[in-house]
Design an enzyme around this catalytic site. Structure first.
Site, PDB file in Angstrom:
ATOM      1  N   TRP A  13       0.820  -1.208   0.000  1.00 33.08           N
ATOM      2  CA  TRP A  13       0.000   0.000   0.000  1.00 33.08           C
ATOM      3  C   TRP A  13       0.858   1.263   0.000  1.00 33.08           C
ATOM      4  O   TRP A  13       0.595   2.209  -0.742  1.00 33.08           O
ATOM      5  CB  TRP A  13      -0.946  -0.013   1.186  1.00 33.08           C
ATOM      6  CG  TRP A  13      -1.992   1.056   1.192  1.00 33.08           C
ATOM      7  CD1 TRP A  13      -2.400   1.806   2.256  1.00 33.08           C
ATOM      8  CD2 TRP A  13      -2.806   1.489   0.086  1.00 33.08           C
ATOM      9  NE1 TRP A  13      -3.391   2.673   1.899  1.00 33.08           N
ATOM     10  CE2 TRP A  13      -3.662   2.498   0.554  1.00 33.08           C
ATOM     11  CE3 TRP A  13      -2.874   1.121  -1.259  1.00 33.08           C
ATOM     12  CZ2 TRP A  13      -4.579   3.157  -0.258  1.00 33.08           C
ATOM     13  CZ3 TRP A  13      -3.792   1.775  -2.085  1.00 33.08           C
ATOM     14  CH2 TRP A  13      -4.633   2.777  -1.588  1.00 33.08           C
ATOM     15  N   GLY A 141      -9.921   3.653   3.128  1.00 30.38           N
ATOM     16  CA  GLY A 141     -11.086   3.309   2.329  1.00 30.38           C
ATOM     17  C   GLY A 141     -10.886   1.973   1.642  1.00 30.38           C
ATOM     18  O   GLY A 141      -9.860   1.309   1.816  1.00 30.38           O
ATOM     19  N   LYS A 196     -12.061  -3.275  10.617  1.00 28.87           N
ATOM     20  CA  LYS A 196     -12.556  -4.064   9.479  1.00 28.87           C
ATOM     21  C   LYS A 196     -11.667  -5.278   9.233  1.00 28.87           C
ATOM     22  O   LYS A 196     -12.118  -6.286   8.672  1.00 28.87           O
ATOM     23  CB  LYS A 196     -12.672  -3.190   8.230  1.00 28.87           C
ATOM     24  CG  LYS A 196     -11.384  -2.476   7.815  1.00 28.87           C
ATOM     25  CD  LYS A 196     -10.515  -3.281   6.895  1.00 28.87           C
ATOM     26  CE  LYS A 196      -9.234  -2.539   6.583  1.00 28.87           C
ATOM     27  NZ  LYS A 196      -8.332  -3.320   5.698  1.00 28.87           N
ATOM     28  N   ARG A 260      -4.791  -9.812   2.837  1.00 29.46           N
ATOM     29  CA  ARG A 260      -4.002 -10.789   3.602  1.00 29.46           C
ATOM     30  C   ARG A 260      -4.756 -11.227   4.864  1.00 29.46           C
ATOM     31  O   ARG A 260      -4.571 -12.340   5.333  1.00 29.46           O
ATOM     32  CB  ARG A 260      -2.632 -10.223   3.937  1.00 29.46           C
ATOM     33  CG  ARG A 260      -2.605  -9.107   4.935  1.00 29.46           C
ATOM     34  CD  ARG A 260      -1.239  -8.482   5.080  1.00 29.46           C
ATOM     35  NE  ARG A 260      -0.822  -7.797   3.869  1.00 29.46           N
ATOM     36  CZ  ARG A 260       0.177  -6.919   3.817  1.00 29.46           C
ATOM     37  NH1 ARG A 260       0.870  -6.647   4.896  1.00 29.46           N
ATOM     38  NH2 ARG A 260       0.494  -6.316   2.696  1.00 29.46           N
TER      39      ARG A 260
END
Length: 338
Positions: A13, A141, A196, A260
Site C-alpha cells: 500500500w 477506504g 474491518k 491478507r
C-alpha cells in the site's frame, strides 16, 4: 501544485500510494528499512515481495536513509505496520528536530496499538513534536493495492480534525482513477480502518469452512454494528461507518482474496495453526493484533462485541472456528437495533 513528499514504508500500500503521488507530478521519495528492497526499486522499478508483476514509475526514487528521504519535504506519508508506527515516528521526530521544516503528516496504517489502544494519529501526535509538523491526517477506504495497480476506480477518504489538512491531501492524491473525499471524523475513520480487518479474518474463516453468501453478509452486517458501537463510544460520527472507511472497507477486505487478513482467516478456517499462518504469510497480518486490542478495549468500556470476542478466542484461546460459530449462533436472542 508540485510538492516534495516522503513516503515512509514500501509495502504494497505504501509503495502504491507513492506511485500515485509520483504519477500526479510530485517529487516523491520512498523510504524502506530494507536496503535490498530499495536497490530493487531503484534498479528494476519492481517490488517483488509485495507487488508481483507491477512496474513502478522510473522517476520514483527509493531510500534506505530516512534523513535523506525527508530532507526539505513538504509532506510525509507514513504507511508502516501499526505496531511499529511509534518507533518509526520517534526516529522521524529526531530527524525533524535537526531540520528547519514543518511538514504535513498523513498515514495510511490500519490498526490499533496494543496495550495503549491508541489510534495511529494519536501515536503520531505523541511522538512527533508539534514544533516539527503541521496537522495530522489519515487516508483510508476500500483500496486493495492490486486493484489500484490496475488503475481500477478507487474511492477513499482523507480525514483530519483540521479539514484544511484533509483538503490539502485530497488535492495531492486525486486523479482520474483515484478519487478522494474528505472527513473531519478522524476517530471514526481510523477505528473503521482498523477493525474491518477483524471482520476480514472472520470472512476468510467462513469461506474456509465452506459457508456461503448468507453467512458472509451476516458477518459483515453484524460486524459493522460492533465497529460502530465501539467507535461511537469514543465520539465518532455513526455516519462515518456507513461510508468508505467503514462499510466500504469492510466489503472489500471481507470479500477479496487479495486481502491478507482474509487469506489468513481462510487458512484458519481450513484448520491451520495461527503460528503457521503468520509464518507462511511473510507479511504483517494487522487483524491479529487489532483483534486483541479491540477485544480488550470492548471489555474495558463495556461494549458488546461478540464477533470480535469469538475471533479473539480462535486466535488466542485455542477455540476452533466451528465452535466459535456455534456459540455465536446459539446466544440468547436480542433486538437487531440494540
Amino acid at each position: 501544485m508540485t510538492e516534495k513528499i516522503a513516503v515512509l514504508g514500501a509495502g504494497s500500500w505504501g509503495s502504491m500510494l507513492a506511485n500515485i503521488l509520483d504519477e500526479n507530478g510530485h517529487d516523491v521519495r520512498l523510504w524502506s528499512y530494507n536496503p535490498k528492497q530499495v536497490e530493487e526499486l531503484n534498479t528494476k522499478h519492481t517490488n517483488s515481495k509485495y507487488m508481483k508483476d507491477f512496474t513502478y514509475s522510473d522517476s520514483l526514487v527509493a531510500y534506505s536513509d530516512m534523513q535523506a528521504a525527508v530532507k526539505d519535504v513538504d509532506d510525509i506519508l507514513m504507511v508502516v505496520p501499526a505496531q511499529v508506527t511509534r518507533s518509526v515516528a520517534q526516529n522521524l521526530n529526531t530527524i525533524l528536530n535537526e531540520m528547519d521544516i514543518k511538514p504535513n503528516i498523513i498515514h495510511g496504517s490500519k490498526g490499533i496499538e496494543q496495550k495503549t489502544y491508541k489510534r495511529m494519529s494519536e501515536v503520531l501526535a505523541e511522538e512527533i513534536s508539534s514544533n516539527n509538523r503541521n496537522g495530522i491526517a489519515v487516508i483510508s477506504g476500500p483500496s486493495q493495492a492490486e486493484d489500484v495497480a490496475k488503475k481500477d476506480i478507487t474511492l477513499v477518504t482523507a480525514a483530519s480534525s483540521d479539514i484544511k489538512i484533509a483538503e490539502h491531501f485530497q488535492k495531492l492524491f486525486m486523479n482520474g482513477y483515484f478519487r478522494v473525499y474528505t472527513n473531519d471524523d478522524i476517530i471514526g475513520v481510523e477505528i473503521g480502518a482498523a477493525l474491518k480487518n477483524i471482520i476480514a479474518l472472520g470472512a476468510g474463516a467462513l469461506y474456509g469452512l465452506g459457508y456461503g453468501d448468507n453467512a458472509k453478509a451476516a458477518l459483515m452486517t453484524r460486524g459493522l454494528a460492533e465497529i460502530s458501537r465501539l467507535g461511537t463510544s469514543f465520539g465518532a460520527n455513526p455516519l462515518t461507518f456507513t461510508g468508505l472507511s467503514g462499510f466500504g472497507d469492510v466489503i472489500v477486505t471481507a470479500t477479496s482474496s487479495d486481502s491478507r487478513n482474509w487469506r489468513a482467516g481462510y487458512q484458519l478456517g481450513k484448520g491451520e495453526k495461527l503460528s503457521d499462518v503468520v509464518k507462511n504469510m511473510g507479511m504483517v497480518i494487522e487483524g491479529v493484533a487489532t483483534t486483541q486490542a479491540a477485544y480488550e478495549l470492548a471489555k474495558q468500556r463495556g461494549i458488546d462485541m461478540p464477533i470480535t470476542s469469538a475471533i479473539y478466542n480462535v486466535l488466542n484461546e485455542n477455540v476452533s472456528v466451528k465452535e466459535a460459530i456455534s456459540k455465536l449462533m446459539l446466544r440468547e436472542g436480542r433486538s437487531e437495533l440494540e
